[in-house]
Enzyme design. Structure first.
Site, PDB file in Angstrom:
ATOM      1  N   TRP A  38     104.129 -15.299  -0.606  1.00 56.25           N
ATOM      2  CA  TRP A  38     105.383 -15.621   0.083  1.00 56.25           C
ATOM      3  C   TRP A  38     106.141 -14.306   0.265  1.00 56.25           C
ATOM      4  O   TRP A  38     106.346 -13.576  -0.723  1.00 56.25           O
ATOM      5  CB  TRP A  38     106.174 -16.597  -0.798  1.00 56.25           C
ATOM      6  CG  TRP A  38     107.469 -17.062  -0.236  1.00 56.25           C
ATOM      7  CD1 TRP A  38     107.694 -17.559   1.017  1.00 56.25           C
ATOM      8  CD2 TRP A  38     108.725 -17.090  -0.920  1.00 56.25           C
ATOM      9  NE1 TRP A  38     109.013 -17.907   1.144  1.00 56.25           N
ATOM     10  CE2 TRP A  38     109.668 -17.620  -0.019  1.00 56.25           C
ATOM     11  CE3 TRP A  38     109.139 -16.732  -2.199  1.00 56.25           C
ATOM     12  CZ2 TRP A  38     111.005 -17.791  -0.362  1.00 56.25           C
ATOM     13  CZ3 TRP A  38     110.466 -16.905  -2.538  1.00 56.25           C
ATOM     14  CH2 TRP A  38     111.379 -17.432  -1.625  1.00 56.25           C
TER      15      TRP A  38
ATOM     16  N   ASP B  83     105.435 -19.599 -10.217  1.00 64.55           N
ATOM     17  CA  ASP B  83     106.282 -20.160  -9.159  1.00 64.55           C
ATOM     18  C   ASP B  83     105.756 -21.558  -8.822  1.00 64.55           C
ATOM     19  O   ASP B  83     104.635 -21.705  -8.317  1.00 64.55           O
ATOM     20  CB  ASP B  83     106.214 -19.231  -7.933  1.00 64.55           C
ATOM     21  CG  ASP B  83     107.199 -19.639  -6.843  1.00 64.55           C
ATOM     22  OD1 ASP B  83     107.834 -20.715  -6.966  1.00 64.55           O
ATOM     23  OD2 ASP B  83     107.330 -18.887  -5.858  1.00 64.55           O
TER      24      ASP B  83
ATOM     25  N   LYS C 275     111.232 -28.885  -1.864  1.00 66.65           N
ATOM     26  CA  LYS C 275     110.206 -29.654  -1.172  1.00 66.65           C
ATOM     27  C   LYS C 275     109.927 -30.954  -1.910  1.00 66.65           C
ATOM     28  O   LYS C 275     109.860 -32.026  -1.305  1.00 66.65           O
ATOM     29  CB  LYS C 275     108.915 -28.843  -1.046  1.00 66.65           C
ATOM     30  CG  LYS C 275     108.981 -27.733  -0.024  1.00 66.65           C
ATOM     31  CD  LYS C 275     109.540 -26.468  -0.608  1.00 66.65           C
ATOM     32  CE  LYS C 275     109.660 -25.372   0.456  1.00 66.65           C
ATOM     33  NZ  LYS C 275     110.255 -24.155  -0.096  1.00 66.65           N
TER      34      LYS C 275
HETATM   35  C1  LMR Z   1     108.532 -21.077   3.331  1.00 71.57           C
HETATM   36  O1  LMR Z   1     107.741 -20.320   2.777  1.00 71.57           O
HETATM   37  O2  LMR Z   1     108.480 -21.355   4.527  1.00 71.57           O
HETATM   38  C2  LMR Z   1     109.612 -21.747   2.512  1.00 71.57           C
HETATM   39  O3  LMR Z   1     109.456 -21.431   1.173  1.00 71.57           O
HETATM   40  C3  LMR Z   1     110.956 -21.487   3.026  1.00 71.57           C
HETATM   41  C4  LMR Z   1     111.464 -20.120   2.678  1.00 71.57           C
HETATM   42  O4  LMR Z   1     112.499 -20.027   2.003  1.00 71.57           O
HETATM   43  O5  LMR Z   1     110.846 -19.127   3.076  1.00 71.57           O
END
Ligand code: LMR
Length: 388
Positions: free
Chosen positions: A125, A206, A241
């Protein structure tokens, strides 16, 4: 003095929300930010959330402060949902503004403890690296997932963890890997747990998509085997989520320790960090989660709705995998991946072409939010990918 500041680029993932909104084409499709959508394209409020919210409206007596730690009952219930309570480990948590708030407190805690480096499997992420850097941690990146072959690079992960120094932290996705959907087996989790323990690393887990992978219980199997093996861990949880509370900013950070005294000390530090950052967490979302988990009926209803969401994502996943493997045989693997995301082997130019020519929105990394697709869209979207 504001002219001393350089203009910052918009967050590339969040900017997609605005770009998509501005696009006037009727057939546009949003595969961007990780938000669940149903067959009508709506992001529903869980029935149980509505019910808990209604009850809250009627029964809440005060809006007075709760404190930097947040609500202890919410924290206990959330921890029980992970099964962490069954590990018998000493734990203490702090309620946070979403999963990002939890990760930032964790990063600040690590920095304050003298941890210098955090291992991060890539791709991850994008905000992970940004948060850790902002807290002054050095990122030690290693390759976690190979997009062309759609495989988890477990050997590379083992090599990276084995090469780490005692006192390094390591970021682990509990399940539903964002962005790849790549899965670690329970045996691989056991192996990771053993290395983390042997090398004296501190895991930061996480957990942002519990219930969206294989099931509420299944999605924390790896976490539980890790907690059984390591002396200390940090667990960042997002309720965005799993409870559909995105904009309510609801989450928590838990410190698992060798004794309750140590866990409580960690919590006091997390609370102190919260105090100098945002003072106290927002409570509305946490009060809703508490209301759901305290009521057998609401909990059962919430689980049922969550099961339905997971099933819908899995069905779309299967259809996408079946269609896309026509162009990329390796994408057959998508069918066995989990969570909202998979990563397609697309160039940035191809992603931008899909956006410009067909109104299909996704980040330039090639990540797609599978939950953004309706069943009726799948064939059309697959044909656009195949024709690229
Ligand atoms: C995502 O990865 O799309 C979600 O976790 C929203 C975000 O905060 O980036």
């Amino acid at each position: 003095m504001f002219d001393m500041l350089a203009r910052q680029p918009d967050d590339p993932l969040l900017a997609l929300i605005g770009l998509f909104r501005k696009d006037a084409r009727p057939g546009k499709i949003d595969l961007g930010v990780g938000v669940y959508r149903d067959e009508t394209g709506a992001t529903p409020i869980f029935r149980a959330v509505k019910a808990a919210e209604k009850a809250l409206l009627e029964t809440q007596q005060t809006k007075s402060y709760i404190g930097p730690e947040g609500d202890a009952v919410y924290l206990d219930l959330l921890w029980s949902l992970t099964g962490g309570n069954k590990t018998g480990r000493a734990v203490a948590g702090v309620q946070t503004p979403g999963g990002s708030g939890a990760l930032r407190l964790a990063a600040d805690l690590l920095q304050g403890m003298g941890v210098k480096r955090i291992l991060l499997g890539l791709p991850s992420w994008p905000n992970h690296a940004s948060i850790f850097k902002a807290a002054g941690l050095e990122i030690v990146a290693y390759p976690f997932f190979d997009v062309p072959s759609q495989t988890v690079l477990f050997d590379r992960m083992v090599e990276a963890l084995d090469g780490a120094s005692a006192g390094d932290a390591v970021l682990l996705h509990a399940s539903c890997h964002n962005p790849s959907g790549g899965v670690l087996t329970s045996l691989q989790w056991q192996e990771i747990a053993a290395i983390v323990e042997r090398r004296g690393l501190l895991p930061l887990v996480d957990l942002a998509y519990q219930g969206f992978g294989r099931g509420l219980e299944e999605d924390v199997v790896g976490l539980r085997s890790l907690l059984a093996a390591v002396p200390e861990a940090l667990v960042a949880i997002s309720s965005s989520k799993s409870f559909g509370l995105y904009r309510e900013r609801t989450g928590a950070i838990f410190a698992v320790a060798a004794s309750q005294v140590l866990a409580d000390t960690a919590r006091s530090n997390l609370a102190a960090l919260a105090r100098i950052s945002y003072s106290m967490p927002p409570d509305h979302g946490a009060a809703i989660v508490r209301g759901i988990l305290e009521s057998e009926a609401l909990k059962a209803d919430w689980m049922q709705e969550l099961d339905g969401m997971r099933a819908r994502i899995q069905t779309i996943r299967q259809s996408l995998a079946a269609g896309l493997k026509g162009r990329w045989p390796s994408l057959a693997a998508m069918a066995d991946q989990e969570g909202m995301f998979s990563l397609l082997p697309l160039s940035e130019a191809e992603v931008l072409r899909l956006r410009a020519d067909h109104g299909i929105y996704m980040p330039t990394s090639g990540r797609i939010n599978i939950a953004g697709l309706k069943t009726s869209d799948v064939d059309a979207v697959v044909s656009k990918f195949i024709a690229l």
